[in-house]
Motif scaffolding. Structure first.
Motif, PDB file in Angstrom:
ATOM      1  N   ALA A   1      49.296 -15.866 -29.352  1.00 25.19           N
ATOM      2  CA  ALA A   1      47.932 -15.285 -29.750  1.00 25.19           C
ATOM      3  C   ALA A   1      47.273 -14.429 -28.731  1.00 25.19           C
ATOM      4  O   ALA A   1      46.793 -13.507 -28.798  1.00 25.19           O
ATOM      5  N   LEU A   2      47.188 -14.814 -27.510  1.00 23.10           N
ATOM      6  CA  LEU A   2      46.567 -14.258 -26.441  1.00 23.10           C
ATOM      7  C   LEU A   2      47.141 -12.833 -26.166  1.00 23.10           C
ATOM      8  O   LEU A   2      46.193 -11.996 -25.630  1.00 23.10           O
ATOM      9  N   ASP A   3      48.393 -12.761 -26.081  1.00 24.42           N
ATOM     10  CA  ASP A   3      48.942 -11.394 -25.883  1.00 24.42           C
ATOM     11  C   ASP A   3      48.598 -10.555 -26.912  1.00 24.42           C
ATOM     12  O   ASP A   3      48.192  -9.172 -26.672  1.00 24.42           O
ATOM     13  N   ARG A   4      48.677 -11.063 -28.025  1.00 26.54           N
ATOM     14  CA  ARG A   4      48.217 -10.028 -29.374  1.00 26.54           C
ATOM     15  C   ARG A   4      46.727  -9.692 -29.232  1.00 26.54           C
ATOM     16  O   ARG A   4      46.485  -8.509 -29.485  1.00 26.54           O
ATOM     17  N   LEU A   5      45.818 -10.699 -29.092  1.00 23.87           N
ATOM     18  CA  LEU A   5      44.636 -10.423 -28.665  1.00 23.87           C
ATOM     19  C   LEU A   5      44.281  -9.108 -27.505  1.00 23.87           C
ATOM     20  O   LEU A   5      43.541  -8.263 -27.696  1.00 23.87           O
TER      21      LEU A   5
ATOM     22  N   VAL B   1      34.937 -22.595 -24.856  1.00 22.39           N
ATOM     23  CA  VAL B   1      35.035 -21.314 -24.715  1.00 22.39           C
ATOM     24  C   VAL B   1      35.179 -20.799 -23.256  1.00 22.39           C
ATOM     25  O   VAL B   1      36.086 -20.050 -23.067  1.00 22.39           O
ATOM     26  N   PRO B   2      34.403 -21.756 -22.436  1.00 21.89           N
ATOM     27  CA  PRO B   2      34.476 -21.016 -20.860  1.00 21.89           C
ATOM     28  C   PRO B   2      35.951 -21.578 -20.322  1.00 21.89           C
ATOM     29  O   PRO B   2      36.720 -20.970 -19.533  1.00 21.89           O
ATOM     30  N   LEU B   3      36.615 -22.763 -20.994  1.00 19.56           N
ATOM     31  CA  LEU B   3      37.800 -23.093 -20.425  1.00 19.56           C
ATOM     32  C   LEU B   3      38.933 -22.032 -20.801  1.00 19.56           C
ATOM     33  O   LEU B   3      39.863 -21.685 -20.158  1.00 19.56           O
ATOM     34  N   SER B   4      38.478 -21.400 -22.122  1.00 21.96           N
ATOM     35  CA  SER B   4      39.517 -20.446 -22.472  1.00 21.96           C
ATOM     36  C   SER B   4      39.247 -19.186 -21.431  1.00 21.96           C
ATOM     37  O   SER B   4      40.405 -18.453 -21.256  1.00 21.96           O
ATOM     38  N   VAL B   5      38.288 -18.904 -20.823  1.00 22.79           N
ATOM     39  CA  VAL B   5      38.132 -17.749 -19.811  1.00 22.79           C
ATOM     40  C   VAL B   5      38.903 -18.251 -18.912  1.00 22.79           C
ATOM     41  O   VAL B   5      39.854 -17.366 -18.221  1.00 22.79           O
ATOM     42  N   ALA B   6      38.893 -19.330 -18.250  1.00 21.73           N
ATOM     43  CA  ALA B   6      39.604 -19.881 -17.178  1.00 21.73           C
ATOM     44  C   ALA B   6      41.047 -19.771 -17.397  1.00 21.73           C
ATOM     45  O   ALA B   6      42.106 -19.438 -16.397  1.00 21.73           O
ATOM     46  N   PHE B   7      41.417 -20.256 -18.649  1.00 20.18           N
ATOM     47  CA  PHE B   7      42.964 -20.353 -18.837  1.00 20.18           C
ATOM     48  C   PHE B   7      43.692 -18.840 -18.786  1.00 20.18           C
ATOM     49  O   PHE B   7      44.692 -18.645 -18.483  1.00 20.18           O
ATOM     50  N   THR B   8      42.820 -17.788 -19.255  1.00 18.51           N
ATOM     51  CA  THR B   8      43.250 -16.329 -19.482  1.00 18.51           C
ATOM     52  C   THR B   8      43.391 -15.957 -17.808  1.00 18.51           C
ATOM     53  O   THR B   8      44.129 -15.366 -17.684  1.00 18.51           O
TER      54      THR B   8
ATOM     55  N   ALA C   1      35.493  -6.701 -12.531  1.00 16.77           N
ATOM     56  CA  ALA C   1      35.531  -5.244 -12.158  1.00 16.77           C
ATOM     57  C   ALA C   1      36.948  -4.858 -12.422  1.00 16.77           C
ATOM     58  O   ALA C   1      36.839  -3.480 -12.331  1.00 16.77           O
ATOM     59  N   LYS C   2      37.964  -5.689 -12.474  1.00 16.89           N
ATOM     60  CA  LYS C   2      39.518  -5.249 -12.696  1.00 16.89           C
ATOM     61  C   LYS C   2      39.597  -5.568 -14.248  1.00 16.89           C
ATOM     62  O   LYS C   2      39.508  -4.817 -15.152  1.00 16.89           O
ATOM     63  N   THR C   3      40.622  -6.843 -14.212  1.00 15.71           N
ATOM     64  CA  THR C   3      41.157  -6.946 -15.517  1.00 15.71           C
ATOM     65  C   THR C   3      40.221  -7.302 -16.725  1.00 15.71           C
ATOM     66  O   THR C   3      40.578  -6.929 -17.700  1.00 15.71           O
ATOM     67  N   LEU C   4      39.085  -8.019 -16.385  1.00 15.30           N
ATOM     68  CA  LEU C   4      38.333  -8.634 -17.348  1.00 15.30           C
ATOM     69  C   LEU C   4      37.803  -7.505 -17.947  1.00 15.30           C
ATOM     70  O   LEU C   4      37.430  -7.714 -19.400  1.00 15.30           O
ATOM     71  N   THR C   5      37.495  -6.487 -17.770  1.00 16.47           N
ATOM     72  CA  THR C   5      36.803  -5.102 -18.390  1.00 16.47           C
ATOM     73  C   THR C   5      37.754  -4.152 -18.691  1.00 16.47           C
ATOM     74  O   THR C   5      37.357  -3.174 -19.207  1.00 16.47           O
ATOM     75  N   LYS C   6      38.987  -4.105 -18.259  1.00 12.28           N
ATOM     76  CA  LYS C   6      39.916  -3.144 -18.530  1.00 12.28           C
ATOM     77  C   LYS C   6      41.490  -3.597 -19.177  1.00 12.28           C
ATOM     78  O   LYS C   6      41.969  -3.940 -18.812  1.00 12.28           O
ATOM     79  N   ALA C   7      41.367  -3.128 -20.563  1.00 14.05           N
ATOM     80  CA  ALA C   7      42.323  -3.729 -21.521  1.00 14.05           C
ATOM     81  C   ALA C   7      43.716  -3.224 -20.740  1.00 14.05           C
ATOM     82  O   ALA C   7      44.652  -3.908 -20.691  1.00 14.05           O
ATOM     83  N   GLU C   8      43.586  -2.073 -20.132  1.00 19.64           N
ATOM     84  CA  GLU C   8      45.078  -1.257 -19.861  1.00 19.64           C
ATOM     85  C   GLU C   8      45.551  -2.138 -18.408  1.00 19.64           C
ATOM     86  O   GLU C   8      46.756  -1.923 -18.244  1.00 19.64           O
TER      87      GLU C   8
ATOM     88  N   THR D   1      44.207  -5.204 -27.972  1.00 22.61           N
ATOM     89  CA  THR D   1      43.088  -4.536 -28.558  1.00 22.61           C
ATOM     90  C   THR D   1      41.768  -5.118 -27.610  1.00 22.61           C
ATOM     91  O   THR D   1      41.029  -3.969 -27.549  1.00 22.61           O
ATOM     92  N   TRP D   2      41.989  -5.873 -27.327  1.00 27.85           N
ATOM     93  CA  TRP D   2      40.589  -6.501 -26.474  1.00 27.85           C
ATOM     94  C   TRP D   2      40.901  -6.570 -25.030  1.00 27.85           C
ATOM     95  O   TRP D   2      41.848  -6.773 -24.414  1.00 27.85           O
ATOM     96  N   SER D   3      39.547  -6.468 -24.210  1.00 28.15           N
ATOM     97  CA  SER D   3      39.756  -6.902 -22.744  1.00 28.15           C
ATOM     98  C   SER D   3      40.271  -8.230 -22.721  1.00 28.15           C
ATOM     99  O   SER D   3      40.051  -9.180 -23.614  1.00 28.15           O
TER     100      SER D   3
END
Length: 289
Positions: A159-163, A214-221, A272-279, A166-168
């Motif tokens: 699921a994370l790849d699919r999200l 939810v914050p655990l999910s951020v750390a996992f990503t 400043a890098k990955t979390l806000t730039k989906a590319e 589209t999303w950051s």
């Protein structure tokens, strides 16, 4: 590599590769068994209850594997299994992160709790009773092994790849975190679960548990995207988080607050890098045309 699956559902424009289709199937599998336990009034401490518990736990993993084979071509399927098997994706540096972060969060939470007049860290029940009954450690070992394996094949394995197509990374983390949290909801109504027996529905502990995922999910990503999308790394991290929290107990409010602060710190430094730039985030192999 940002293609989505062209397979659609019936005559609709909804693609099979849409992550919300995966979420719907996962919930259908898991909640069928867990709601059945509620309707039948069985406890997860009984044989029938244990079967229903395990059947529900396989929901994310079974759905994840199924959707990988529906959505991806042979390269994508190979990539899925490689991310489970290849230890080299994790590396020494991120292996240490996986090992130390849950311990650091727990230690900081214990210190803060002590400064606030709380009990600080105490040994979990399994550790306290280990000398008299070595089998008392089994629940901690169970939650450190089987649930992370069964869950992460779907949550981060698919699921994370699919999200993130589209999303950051931050947006994908928050969405997945909320879905992951809601997925646990039936457990609060089934006798024999930690959620029912210890936390309770609608209590302050319920909200701490529900929001704290939810914050655990951020750390996992954060770990996932820095380990070449290693599903194995996330299984190990998820299991280690479970084991540490089962064996070293800290007041929930302080414990989940530290995970929230870690998520904020990760976002501030990494954002400043990955979390806000989906590319910038790693991409899964192309889906089937």
């Amino acid at each position: 590599m940002t293609e989505t699956a062209q397979l659609s559902i019936g005559n609709t424009a909804l693609a099979v590769g849409n992550p919300w289709v995966f979420f719907a199937v996962t919930f259908a599998i898991t909640w069928f068994f867990w709601l059945s336990a509620i309707a039948l009034g069985v406890s997860f401490t009984s044989a029938a209850g244990l079967v229903l518990l395990l059947a529900g736990l396989v929901g994310p993993g079974i759905a994840g594997i199924g959707f990988v084979y529906l959505v991806y071509d042979e390269r994508g399927r190979t990539d899925f299994w490689d991310r489970i098997k290849q230890v080299r994706r994790i590396g020494v540096r991120w292996g240490l992160v996986i090992l130390l972060v849950p311990l650091a969060v727990t230690i900081v939470a214990a210190v803060v709790d002590t400064l606030l007049g709380g009990p600080g860290a105490t040994w979990g029940e399994g550790v306290r009773e280990f000398d008299a009954n070595p089998l008392a450690i089994l629940p901690a070992l169970f939650f450190a092994t089987l649930p992370p394996l069964l869950e992460e094949l779907g949550w981060r394995g698919y699921a994370l790849d699919r999200l993130q197509l589209t999303w950051s990374a931050l947006g994908a983390s928050l969405i997945l975190g909320v879905v992951w949290s809601v997925w646990h909801l039936p457990l609060f109504f089934i006798d024999g679960t930690y959620q029912h027996d210890t936390v309770g529905f609608g209590t302050p502990g319920f909200w701490l548990f529900t929001i704290g995922i939810v914050p655990l999910s951020v750390a996992f990503t954060w770990v996932y995207n820095h380990t070449s999308r290693s599903t194995l790394g996330i299984i190990l991290l998820h299991g280690w988080v479970n084991f540490v929290s089962e064996t070293i107990e800290v007041t929930d409010a302080v414990y989940y607050l530290q995970w929230a602060l870690l998520a904020v710190l990760i976002t501030a430094i990494w954002g400043a890098k990955t979390l806000t730039k989906a590319e910038d985030v790693p991409r899964p192999p192309p889906a089937r045309r």
